[in-house]
Scaffold this motif. Structure first.
Motif, mmCIF file in Angstrom:
data_model
loop_
_atom_site.group_PDB
_atom_site.id
_atom_site.type_symbol
_atom_site.label_atom_id
_atom_site.label_comp_id
_atom_site.label_asym_id
_atom_site.label_seq_id
_atom_site.Cartn_x
_atom_site.Cartn_y
_atom_site.Cartn_z
ATOM 1 N N THR A 12 0.691 -1.107 0.045
ATOM 2 C CA THR A 12 -0.045 -0.074 0.039
ATOM 3 C C THR A 12 0.963 1.121 0.011
ATOM 4 O OG1 THR A 12 -1.579 -1.177 1.133
ATOM 5 C CG2 THR A 12 -1.819 1.322 1.127
ATOM 6 N N THR A 13 1.921 0.988 0.558
ATOM 7 C CA THR A 13 2.708 2.358 0.826
ATOM 8 C C THR A 13 4.227 2.302 0.078
ATOM 9 O OG1 THR A 13 3.629 1.597 3.088
ATOM 10 C CG2 THR A 13 1.688 3.217 2.959
ATOM 11 N N SER A 14 4.558 1.162 -0.172
ATOM 12 C CA SER A 14 5.990 1.009 -0.565
ATOM 13 C C SER A 14 6.131 -0.187 -1.652
ATOM 14 C CB SER A 14 6.980 1.133 0.324
ATOM 15 O OG SER A 14 6.892 -0.259 1.352
ATOM 16 N N LEU A 15 7.118 -0.395 -2.635
ATOM 17 C CA LEU A 15 7.393 -1.217 -3.258
ATOM 18 C C LEU A 15 8.624 -1.991 -2.466
ATOM 19 C CD1 LEU A 15 7.320 -2.104 -7.009
ATOM 20 C CD2 LEU A 15 9.658 -2.450 -5.662
ATOM 21 N N LYS A 16 8.550 -3.376 -2.139
ATOM 22 C CA LYS A 16 9.757 -3.883 -1.538
ATOM 23 C C LYS A 16 10.088 -5.018 -2.443
ATOM 24 C CE LYS A 16 7.830 -3.095 3.180
ATOM 25 N NZ LYS A 16 6.762 -2.840 2.546
ATOM 26 N N ALA A 17 11.488 -5.362 -2.557
ATOM 27 C CA ALA A 17 12.098 -6.094 -3.382
ATOM 28 C C ALA A 17 13.461 -6.717 -2.771
ATOM 29 C CB ALA A 17 12.592 -5.468 -4.626
ATOM 30 N N VAL A 18 13.489 -8.054 -3.129
ATOM 31 C CA VAL A 18 14.653 -8.906 -2.489
ATOM 32 C C VAL A 18 15.103 -10.066 -3.335
ATOM 33 C CG1 VAL A 18 13.404 -10.263 -1.016
ATOM 34 C CG2 VAL A 18 15.704 -9.854 -0.301
ATOM 35 N N LEU A 19 16.372 -10.099 -3.398
ATOM 36 C CA LEU A 19 16.947 -11.419 -4.305
ATOM 37 C C LEU A 19 16.700 -12.682 -3.124
ATOM 38 C CD1 LEU A 19 19.433 -9.685 -6.241
ATOM 39 C CD2 LEU A 19 17.444 -10.393 -7.283
ATOM 40 N N VAL A 20 16.445 -13.750 -3.658
ATOM 41 C CA VAL A 20 16.592 -14.816 -2.921
ATOM 42 C C VAL A 20 17.401 -15.883 -3.602
ATOM 43 C CG1 VAL A 20 15.133 -16.609 -1.971
ATOM 44 C CG2 VAL A 20 14.320 -14.346 -1.878
ATOM 45 N N SER A 21 18.543 -16.361 -2.828
ATOM 46 C CA SER A 21 19.272 -17.123 -3.403
ATOM 47 C C SER A 21 19.008 -18.741 -3.218
ATOM 48 C CB SER A 21 20.785 -17.352 -2.789
ATOM 49 O OG SER A 21 20.864 -17.735 -1.625
ATOM 50 N N ARG A 22 19.645 -19.819 -4.121
ATOM 51 C CA ARG A 22 19.185 -20.974 -4.096
ATOM 52 C C ARG A 22 19.253 -21.665 -2.609
ATOM 53 N NH1 ARG A 22 20.310 -25.200 -9.044
ATOM 54 N NH2 ARG A 22 19.002 -27.069 -8.255
ATOM 55 N N ASP A 23 20.106 -21.090 -1.906
ATOM 56 C CA ASP A 23 20.260 -21.531 -0.618
ATOM 57 C C ASP A 23 19.306 -21.001 0.425
ATOM 58 O OD1 ASP A 23 21.611 -19.218 -0.011
ATOM 59 O OD2 ASP A 23 23.345 -19.980 0.811
ATOM 60 N N GLY A 24 18.464 -19.844 0.133
ATOM 61 C CA GLY A 24 17.516 -19.420 0.707
ATOM 62 C C GLY A 24 17.945 -17.967 1.354
ATOM 63 N N THR A 25 19.016 -17.540 0.772
ATOM 64 C CA THR A 25 19.665 -16.393 1.515
ATOM 65 C C THR A 25 19.013 -14.980 0.913
ATOM 66 O OG1 THR A 25 21.940 -17.221 1.867
ATOM 67 C CG2 THR A 25 21.628 -14.967 1.899
ATOM 68 N N LEU A 26 18.657 -14.130 1.773
ATOM 69 C CA LEU A 26 18.011 -12.812 1.349
ATOM 70 C C LEU A 26 19.051 -11.817 0.800
ATOM 71 C CD1 LEU A 26 15.015 -12.365 3.543
ATOM 72 C CD2 LEU A 26 15.295 -13.851 1.820
ATOM 73 N N LEU A 27 19.170 -11.427 -0.402
ATOM 74 C CA LEU A 27 20.344 -10.415 -0.445
ATOM 75 C C LEU A 27 19.462 -9.070 -1.323
ATOM 76 C CD1 LEU A 27 22.832 -12.993 -2.602
ATOM 77 C CD2 LEU A 27 22.969 -11.829 -0.072
ATOM 78 N N ASP A 35 3.468 6.645 -4.088
ATOM 79 C CA ASP A 35 2.507 7.753 -3.958
ATOM 80 C C ASP A 35 1.053 7.616 -4.103
ATOM 81 O OD1 ASP A 35 4.703 9.677 -3.664
ATOM 82 O OD2 ASP A 35 4.862 9.830 -5.891
ATOM 83 N N THR A 36 0.314 7.918 -2.898
ATOM 84 C CA THR A 36 -1.176 7.575 -3.124
ATOM 85 C C THR A 36 -1.912 9.149 -3.086
ATOM 86 O OG1 THR A 36 -0.792 5.833 -1.845
ATOM 87 C CG2 THR A 36 -3.040 6.761 -1.687
ATOM 88 N N TRP A 37 -2.970 8.916 -3.966
ATOM 89 C CA TRP A 37 -3.930 10.062 -4.008
ATOM 90 C C TRP A 37 -5.116 9.805 -3.172
ATOM 91 C CZ3 TRP A 37 -0.638 8.668 -7.588
ATOM 92 C CH2 TRP A 37 0.293 9.768 -8.364
ATOM 93 N N TYR A 260 -1.796 -9.849 11.104
ATOM 94 C CA TYR A 260 -0.817 -8.825 10.406
ATOM 95 C C TYR A 260 -0.997 -7.357 10.650
ATOM 96 C CZ TYR A 260 1.238 -6.257 6.598
ATOM 97 O OH TYR A 260 1.999 -5.266 5.852
ATOM 98 N N VAL A 261 -0.182 -6.601 10.974
ATOM 99 C CA VAL A 261 -0.403 -5.492 11.213
ATOM 100 C C VAL A 261 0.771 -4.419 10.458
ATOM 101 C CG1 VAL A 261 -0.838 -3.248 12.944
ATOM 102 C CG2 VAL A 261 -1.310 -5.941 13.490
ATOM 103 N N GLY A 262 0.386 -4.145 9.139
ATOM 104 C CA GLY A 262 1.288 -3.388 8.319
ATOM 105 C C GLY A 262 0.536 -1.857 8.506
ATOM 106 N N THR A 263 0.632 -1.055 7.213
ATOM 107 C CA THR A 263 -0.125 -0.041 7.155
ATOM 108 C C THR A 263 -1.867 -0.058 7.355
ATOM 109 O OG1 THR A 263 1.455 1.077 5.675
ATOM 110 C CG2 THR A 263 -0.649 2.083 5.793
ATOM 111 N N THR A 264 -2.233 -1.337 6.697
ATOM 112 C CA THR A 264 -3.586 -1.584 7.027
ATOM 113 C C THR A 264 -3.169 -3.198 7.700
ATOM 114 O OG1 THR A 264 -3.500 -2.894 4.856
ATOM 115 C CG2 THR A 264 -4.471 -0.574 5.141
#
Length: 507
Positions: A12-27, A35-37, A260-264
């Motif tokens: 709702t408020t951001s785009l999040k991105a992460v690379l996940v390797s074959r062994d499960g590591t987050l990079l 932006d929201t109108w 779950y408690v994020g923005t919503t």
């Protein structure tokens, strides 16, 4: 060469991105603000092209960091659901996307329910048809923006589906997102063509339905040139954020609830699709999950992390300033009011709400303020009022006190608030780590399964296990008993306040 799944979560408020390797590591996790109108009439919109620009910018950042595009084995995405994204003949957006929280179509939703019968329609599509549903939104466009509707040749319903469309030219929708629209016949898993036709909309508007773990295409040449991903890189259909977050948190097994408690936010649990289904309130939704034999019973709330963000402004936080220090101040000051027996009751509906009660406008309130009320007491009542609202959602789902519950989302970093939730629910909370990227981790698990990366899926699944930086929050027996006694009072106050007219009859 290391191999990766590129995962994206269009929230709702951001785009999040992460690379996940074959062994499960987050990079190389990255976050970009969206932006929201918003309008006084209930409009809540975002620009789909901004989602794509942010997506492209993240990819370009990865290449500058030395990631080889040839190492990306799959692109997997999740994101906000129940949006109306209109496309023209050239597949360009026709105006901004109307978000799930856009409540302008209340009259149109009333018309749909009157024609088909509220109970019969809910039995067919599995969920209540409200102002947030997609047919009322289409009707709203016809009534108020006819030229925009006339240019529309296709609609999409999930933010990640627009990115999928830009990457490989496919118009698709996963089962979870489809079941939020009010247009899916749940038993047959087909679009409700008769409902569309009854109001003059062609079935050809609808996207193709797809399983979450299906490869729906490869990155085409134009998208490859814009993003830097290699042409032909497989693109997964992906799944809506409610399902992806549960996957990322390692929620498994039916009937164990999670919040779950994020923005919503939401309170939810998996239920057996073949088992007896208890009656649910009009404000509760039943969604298809990533597994064919399970459903997601979910109580979605619009007032969640935004309430905590508003509380920060009461102690001096300004937009654009790092809120971390103010969260510490909030915890310190709210923690001074351990005895809240004489404190005010706070109703946290500071914006329109969907559950536990449905409102079209704000109805937030403090009740019981006296000359002795302190700011510390008011801050604590904000945290506990939000926790009570979420507990009420749990009651609508049939969640009983006692036992354990998974807690996820960025707002769970606030220890006073998580303690308030444990007290309100009367449950031991298992607060999951990496809250900001759990949805991306969830869709990465789907991709790892498709790729046969057993090691990655196992490690990603372990992120929901005890012992992986998980925080355990047990309820305080005395405070839990007090909040349990106060719940009926809170519900009475909230119900009374939200029964006020939505508009001033004198205007």
């Amino acid at each position: 060469m290391n191999l990766f799944v590129a995962t994206f979560d269009v929230g709702t408020t951001s785009l999040k991105a992460v690379l996940v390797s074959r062994d499960g590591t987050l990079l190389h996790p990255l976050t970009e603000a969206i932006d929201t109108w918003s309008g006084n009439d209930g409009a809540v919109e975002q620009d789909p092209d901004q989602w794509y620009r942010l997506f492209t910018g993240v990819a370009q950042t990865w290449w500058r960091l030395g990631i080889d595009p040839a190492s990306i084995q799959m692109i997997a995405m999740t994101g906000q659901m129940q949006n109306l994204i209109a496309l023209d003949l050239e597949d360009a957006p026709v105006g901004r996307a109307m978000l799930y929280s856009d409540m302008r179509a209340s009259k149109e939703s009333d018309a749909v329910n009157q024609r088909f019968g509220k109970a019969a329609l809910q039995a067919s599509v599995g969920n209540p048809v409200t102002a947030g549903s997609l047919l009322p939104k289409l009707m709203f466009l016809r009534e108020h923006e006819l030229e925009r509707l006339a240019r529309t040749r296709r609609v999409l319903f999930g933010a990640k589906d627009y990115l999928v469309h830009r990457l490989c030219g496919r118009s698709v929708c996963d089962w979870t997102t489809a079941s939020t629209t009010g247009l899916l016949v749940t038993r047959e898993r087909v679009w409700h063509d008769a409902l569309l036709d009854s109001f003059g909309f062609a079935a050809a508007l609808m996207p193709e339905l797809s399983a979450a773990d299906a490869i729906v295409g490869g990155v085409h040449d134009e998208a490859a040139l814009a993003t830097g991903f290699r042409s032909g890189t497989p693109v997964l259909c992906g799944v809506g954020d409610a399902a992806a977050t549960a996957l990322g948190a390692g929620v498994s097994g039916t009937h164990r609830p999670y919040v779950y408690v994020g923005t919503t936010g939401w309170v939810a649990q998996l239920v057996d699709a073949a088992g007896p289904q208890r009656p649910v309130a009009d404000t509760v939704f039943t969604l298809s999950s990533w597994e064919p034999d399970a459903l997601i019973r979910i109580a979605p709330v619009l007032n969640a992390g935004n309430v905590l963000a508003w509380a920060l402004t009461l102690i001096g936080h300004q937009p654009g300033v790092d809120p971390e220090r103010y969260f510490d101040l909030l915890e310190a000051e709210a923690g001074q009011s351990l005895d809240q027996s004489n404190g005010p009751t706070f109703v946290p509906f500071i914006s329109p709400e969907r559950c536990p009660v449905h409102t079209l406008s704000a109805h937030g309130a403090f009740i019981g303020i006296s000359s002795q009320t302190t700011r510390s007491q008011m801050l604590r009542s904000i945290l506990e009022g939000l926790a009570q609202s979420l507990r009420w959602c749990g009651d609508l789902l049939g969640v009983s006190p006692g036992g354990e519950m998974t807690a996820i989302g960025g707002a769970t970093r606030n220890t006073i608030f998580t303690q308030a939730m444990a007290n309100a629910f009367g449950k031991t909370l298992h607060v999951k780590p990496n809250a900001d990227y759990l949805a991306a981790v969830g869709v990465a698990r789907l991709a790892a399964r498709v790729l046969g990366w057993n090691e990655a899926e196992t490690r990603l699944s372990a992120r929901g296990d005890r012992g992986y930086q998980e925080r355990i929050v047990a309820p305080d027996p005395q405070r839990a008993a007090f909040l349990h006694r106060r719940l009926k009072h809170f519900q009475h106050v909230a119900t009374t306040i939200t029964s006020f007219p939505e508009e001033d009859p004198l205007e």
